[in-house]
Design a protein around this motif. Structure first.
Motif: not given
Length: 412
Positions: A282-301
């Motif tokens: 499941q590495f494509p999905t897991a990697l995309s999640a890690l990218v999201g946590l790194e890039r999108e999570l800080p932008r959500l506020p």
């Protein structure tokens, strides 16, 4: 580049002529065919728009989605072995989520539906009570084809059907025992609504007075911190277990995780295997999640704060266009997503929205319009990175352009 103030010019006449031809052809179709054709036109308009308030992940091309993994090396060592049956990068993602939510451990799942079924099933075994107290608009009740009862042997008990979060008094007053209270935060189908942090605390305390565990359906919990005024781990601390999604807010390819005590997570993984969720790789999905946590999570506020600017501009724009009865719900959005209601037939509004995108190159409404009742239309507004480029003036101008086309559709 920031979008300039004011509205967008019309496309060349050929585009407008094509939109008119589409409309004439659509009028001869059945209701189902018309809506499918309209969906196809909305997707094409989304892909061809020069500027968009938002564009759903489902409307993006394979090339756009694959580009997400261009950032994978920033979040994980790509020279590590690929995962097998939940180890490697999947375990790294689980540890990351557990840390963010302040829990002992977390288990990755391929879908949120599976994740919550397994979690609530495990809690039912521990509490010896299969009843799950939840809102009538909660995701398992509305969108999962009765999976809790049909697949997992659980018994949903509705706390309330009001379009708001359950109250502590309703939880205390529920007229039968329940083993778990599930709270969807935010409650999407009620308008992405959240309680106050004090109300949430009271509701969880009320559940424990009933000797029940508390589970958060936090598919969109990531963007709740602004409304609650608390960090993620402090919010999650109110629950015994927390489910989060990796694609609804973080733009991942899919997947979910449940965080909680280590003993619970060990049991979740056993049942994950039984449910067919321990996938080979499941590495494509897991990697995309890690990218999201790194890039999108800080932008959500930032998205949440700007959603409030967009919501106010929508109200102002519709009032200026002579449509003051348009309603933004909640009036001040609790997250970066909210509802827009219009007192018109949903098909009429949808046609006007697509025409506006086709003729101006500006996509104001990227999501479909639903008909919650006769003469009513509702859609969801989702403010992400593209939305940050819109000023209040941009929104008001786009609303005026859309309102012109809506008036034409209504009078046609």
């Amino acid at each position: 580049m920031r979008v300039p103030e004011g509205g967008g010019a019309r496309h060349d006449p050929g585009v407008s002529d094509a939109a008119e031809t589409n409309q004439q052809g659509t009028e001869r179709l059945s209701g189902t065919e018309r809506r499918e054709r309209l969906r196809e036109r909305r997707i094409r308009a989304s892909r061809g728009a020069r500027r968009t308030l938002g564009r759903a992940v489902a409307q993006r091309t394979l090339r756009e989605r694959l580009a997400l993994l261009e950032h994978a090396a920033e979040v994980y060592d790509l020279d590590e072995p690929a995962d097998m049956y939940g180890d490697g990068v999947v375990e790294s993602l689980e540890a990351k989520v557990a840390g963010l939510l302040g829990k002992e451990a977390a288990a990755f799942f391929p879908t949120g539906t599976m994740a919550q079924q397994v979690t609530l099933r495990c809690w039912a075994g521990r509490t010896q009570n299969p009843a799950v107290a939840l809102h009538a608009l909660a995701h398992p009740e509305v969108h999962e084809r009765n999976a809790l009862s049909q697949v997992s042997g659980l018994r949903p008990v509705r706390v309330t059907s009001e379009p708001r979060q359950p109250t502590a008094d309703e939880v205390r007053g529920l007229d039968e025992p329940f083993g778990a209270l599930m709270l969807e935060l935010p409650l999407r189908d009620a308008g992405f609504v959240l309680p106050s942090f004090e109300e949430l605390t009271e509701v969880t305390e009320a559940a424990r007075e009933r000797e029940a565990v508390v589970h958060f359906d936090g598919a969109r919990l990531w963007e709740s911190t602004v409304h609650f005024g608390r960090p993620l781990d402090e919010i999650a601390d109110l629950a015994d277990s927390v489910y989060v999604s990796f694609y609804k807010s973080l733009d991942g390819y899919g997947g979910a995780a449940v965080a909680g005590p280590q003993t619970l997570v060990d049991e979740l993984k056993a049942w994950r295997h039984r449910y067919g969720g321990t996938v080979f790789q499941q590495f494509p999905t897991a990697l995309s999640a890690l990218v999201g946590l790194e890039r999108e999570l800080p932008r959500l506020p930032d998205y949440v704060r700007h959603a409030r600017v967009i919501a106010e501009a929508l109200r102002e724009g519709f009032a200026a266009a002579g449509l003051p009865w348009a309603r933004v719900h909640p009036e001040v959005p609790h997250t970066n997503e909210f509802q827009l209601w219009l007192p018109h037939d949903a098909d009429t509004v949808a046609e006007a929205a697509v025409r506006h995108a086709e003729e101006t190159g500006t996509l104001l409404f990227s999501r479909p319009w639903a008909a919650p009742g006769p003469g009513l239309a509702v859609t969801e507004i989702d403010v992400r990175a593209a939305g940050l480029e819109w000023s209040a003036a941009n929104v008001r101008t786009a609303v005026a352009e859309f309102a012109e086309r809506l008036a034409e559709q209504v009078s046609a």
